[in-house]
Design a protein around this motif. Sequence first.
Motif, PDB file in Angstrom:
ATOM      1  N   ALA A 133       0.875  -1.166   0.040  1.00  0.00           N
ATOM      2  CA  ALA A 133       0.098   0.022  -0.035  1.00  0.00           C
ATOM      3  C   ALA A 133       0.892   1.160  -0.051  1.00  0.00           C
ATOM      4  N   HIS A 134       1.991   1.379   0.771  1.00  0.00           N
ATOM      5  CA  HIS A 134       2.793   2.270   0.963  1.00  0.00           C
ATOM      6  C   HIS A 134       3.592   2.647  -0.283  1.00  0.00           C
ATOM      7  N   TYR A 135       4.271   1.598  -0.945  1.00  0.00           N
ATOM      8  CA  TYR A 135       5.143   1.717  -1.863  1.00  0.00           C
ATOM      9  C   TYR A 135       4.514   1.527  -3.394  1.00  0.00           C
ATOM     10  N   GLY A 136       3.330   1.038  -3.123  1.00  0.00           N
ATOM     11  CA  GLY A 136       2.623   0.581  -4.678  1.00  0.00           C
ATOM     12  C   GLY A 136       3.128  -0.545  -5.228  1.00  0.00           C
ATOM     13  N   THR A 137       4.120  -1.473  -4.633  1.00  0.00           N
ATOM     14  CA  THR A 137       4.584  -2.705  -4.856  1.00  0.00           C
ATOM     15  C   THR A 137       4.967  -3.665  -4.061  1.00  0.00           C
ATOM     16  N   PRO A 138       5.088  -4.630  -4.281  1.00  0.00           N
ATOM     17  CA  PRO A 138       5.679  -5.752  -3.295  1.00  0.00           C
ATOM     18  C   PRO A 138       7.291  -5.448  -3.231  1.00  0.00           C
ATOM     19  N   LEU A 139       8.040  -6.031  -2.105  1.00  0.00           N
ATOM     20  CA  LEU A 139       9.322  -5.912  -2.160  1.00  0.00           C
ATOM     21  C   LEU A 139       9.793  -7.042  -3.100  1.00  0.00           C
ATOM     22  N   GLN A 140      10.723  -6.751  -4.101  1.00  0.00           N
ATOM     23  CA  GLN A 140      11.328  -7.483  -5.105  1.00  0.00           C
ATOM     24  C   GLN A 140      12.601  -7.572  -5.218  1.00  0.00           C
ATOM     25  N   PRO A 141      13.375  -8.220  -5.662  1.00  0.00           N
ATOM     26  CA  PRO A 141      14.954  -8.473  -5.827  1.00  0.00           C
ATOM     27  C   PRO A 141      15.028  -7.545  -6.984  1.00  0.00           C
ATOM     28  N   PHE A 142      16.140  -6.630  -7.143  1.00  0.00           N
ATOM     29  CA  PHE A 142      16.671  -5.867  -8.264  1.00  0.00           C
ATOM     30  C   PHE A 142      15.352  -4.625  -8.405  1.00  0.00           C
ATOM     31  N   ASN A 143      15.209  -4.194  -7.350  1.00  0.00           N
ATOM     32  CA  ASN A 143      14.181  -2.926  -7.367  1.00  0.00           C
ATOM     33  C   ASN A 143      14.816  -1.694  -7.444  1.00  0.00           C
ATOM     34  N   GLY A 144      16.098  -1.490  -7.205  1.00  0.00           N
ATOM     35  CA  GLY A 144      16.860  -0.346  -7.453  1.00  0.00           C
ATOM     36  C   GLY A 144      17.286   0.087  -6.022  1.00  0.00           C
ATOM     37  N   ARG A 145      17.024  -0.525  -5.103  1.00  0.00           N
ATOM     38  CA  ARG A 145      17.439  -0.227  -3.666  1.00  0.00           C
ATOM     39  C   ARG A 145      18.578  -0.995  -3.169  1.00  0.00           C
ATOM     40  N   ASP A 146      19.329  -0.605  -2.502  1.00  0.00           N
ATOM     41  CA  ASP A 146      20.509  -1.562  -1.901  1.00  0.00           C
ATOM     42  C   ASP A 146      19.762  -1.993  -0.370  1.00  0.00           C
ATOM     43  N   PRO A 147      19.456  -3.451  -0.526  1.00  0.00           N
ATOM     44  CA  PRO A 147      18.878  -4.145   0.525  1.00  0.00           C
ATOM     45  C   PRO A 147      19.821  -4.256   1.851  1.00  0.00           C
ATOM     46  N   LEU A 148      21.148  -4.106   1.581  1.00  0.00           N
ATOM     47  CA  LEU A 148      22.069  -4.031   2.922  1.00  0.00           C
ATOM     48  C   LEU A 148      22.038  -2.746   3.643  1.00  0.00           C
ATOM     49  N   VAL A 149      21.647  -1.675   2.636  1.00  0.00           N
ATOM     50  CA  VAL A 149      21.430  -0.273   3.349  1.00  0.00           C
ATOM     51  C   VAL A 149      20.233  -0.300   3.980  1.00  0.00           C
ATOM     52  N   ASP A 150      19.325  -0.730   3.467  1.00  0.00           N
ATOM     53  CA  ASP A 150      17.824  -1.059   4.001  1.00  0.00           C
ATOM     54  C   ASP A 150      17.940  -1.667   5.402  1.00  0.00           C
ATOM     55  N   ALA A 151      18.483  -2.721   5.194  1.00  0.00           N
ATOM     56  CA  ALA A 151      18.503  -3.733   6.485  1.00  0.00           C
ATOM     57  C   ALA A 151      19.319  -3.095   7.626  1.00  0.00           C
ATOM     58  N   TYR A 152      20.507  -2.311   7.240  1.00  0.00           N
ATOM     59  CA  TYR A 152      21.179  -1.758   8.318  1.00  0.00           C
ATOM     60  C   TYR A 152      20.487  -0.539   8.831  1.00  0.00           C
ATOM     61  N   GLN A 153      19.707   0.013   8.361  1.00  0.00           N
ATOM     62  CA  GLN A 153      18.678   1.368   8.604  1.00  0.00           C
ATOM     63  C   GLN A 153      17.844   0.673   9.588  1.00  0.00           C
ATOM     64  N   GLU A 154      17.250  -0.370   9.154  1.00  0.00           N
ATOM     65  CA  GLU A 154      16.326  -1.119  10.021  1.00  0.00           C
ATOM     66  C   GLU A 154      16.867  -1.609  11.404  1.00  0.00           C
ATOM     67  N   GLY A 155      18.011  -2.052  11.254  1.00  0.00           N
ATOM     68  CA  GLY A 155      18.664  -2.558  12.251  1.00  0.00           C
ATOM     69  C   GLY A 155      19.034  -1.565  13.274  1.00  0.00           C
ATOM     70  N   LEU A 156      19.299  -0.377  12.970  1.00  0.00           N
ATOM     71  CA  LEU A 156      19.578   0.902  13.735  1.00  0.00           C
ATOM     72  C   LEU A 156      18.218   1.339  14.417  1.00  0.00           C
ATOM     73  N   ASP A 157      17.252   1.231  13.701  1.00  0.00           N
ATOM     74  CA  ASP A 157      15.786   1.640  14.288  1.00  0.00           C
ATOM     75  C   ASP A 157      15.619   0.636  15.409  1.00  0.00           C
ATOM     76  N   LYS A 158      16.033  -0.699  15.066  1.00  0.00           N
ATOM     77  CA  LYS A 158      15.658  -1.588  16.178  1.00  0.00           C
ATOM     78  C   LYS A 158      16.444  -1.535  17.595  1.00  0.00           C
ATOM     79  N   VAL A 159      17.722  -1.166  17.281  1.00  0.00           N
ATOM     80  CA  VAL A 159      18.542  -0.925  18.423  1.00  0.00           C
ATOM     81  C   VAL A 159      17.881   0.282  19.155  1.00  0.00           C
ATOM     82  N   VAL A 160      17.513   1.249  18.542  1.00  0.00           N
ATOM     83  CA  VAL A 160      16.992   2.584  19.028  1.00  0.00           C
ATOM     84  C   VAL A 160      15.762   1.966  19.821  1.00  0.00           C
ATOM     85  N   TYR A 161      14.863   1.234  19.375  1.00  0.00           N
ATOM     86  CA  TYR A 161      13.798   0.735  20.105  1.00  0.00           C
ATOM     87  C   TYR A 161      13.892  -0.206  21.342  1.00  0.00           C
ATOM     88  N   LEU A 162      14.981  -1.013  21.109  1.00  0.00           N
ATOM     89  CA  LEU A 162      15.502  -1.734  22.199  1.00  0.00           C
ATOM     90  C   LEU A 162      16.109  -0.858  23.412  1.00  0.00           C
TER      91      LEU A 162
END
Length: 111
Positions: free
Chosen positions: A36-65
């Motif tokens: 709903a937010h992005y208008g498409t499911p998460l797919q490989p080769f979508n133009g984003r760097d999954p390591l950067v996305d995962a790293y940023q999500e990891g930082l968010d997780k640490v803050v929530y912890l």
Amino acid sequence: MDEHVKEQKAPVPNERPAVWDLVIADMKARDAHGRAHYGTPLQPFNGRDPLVDAYQEGLDKVVYLKQAIVERAEANRRSQECRADDAFAAGEHEGRIRGAAEFAVEVLKLL
């Protein structure tokens, strides 16, 4: 061996839902939110760097912890203060009752 990686006893069945089912339901809800937010499911080769996305999500997780740790510590501290206040109040109340009883005994001696 570290206590967090040692072998544990078998789990005990109970009436609660299976955690896998709960996680899968969360994953489905998260997928629907992403679509709903992005208008498409998460797919490989979508133009984003999954390591950067995962790293940023990891930082968010640490803050929530850290938030949870700080809030739990504060809640525990407040709970201990309340128990101490309750114990003091109970002791103070008992002292007043004891004092009143002793006073009554002294008054009765005068009669």
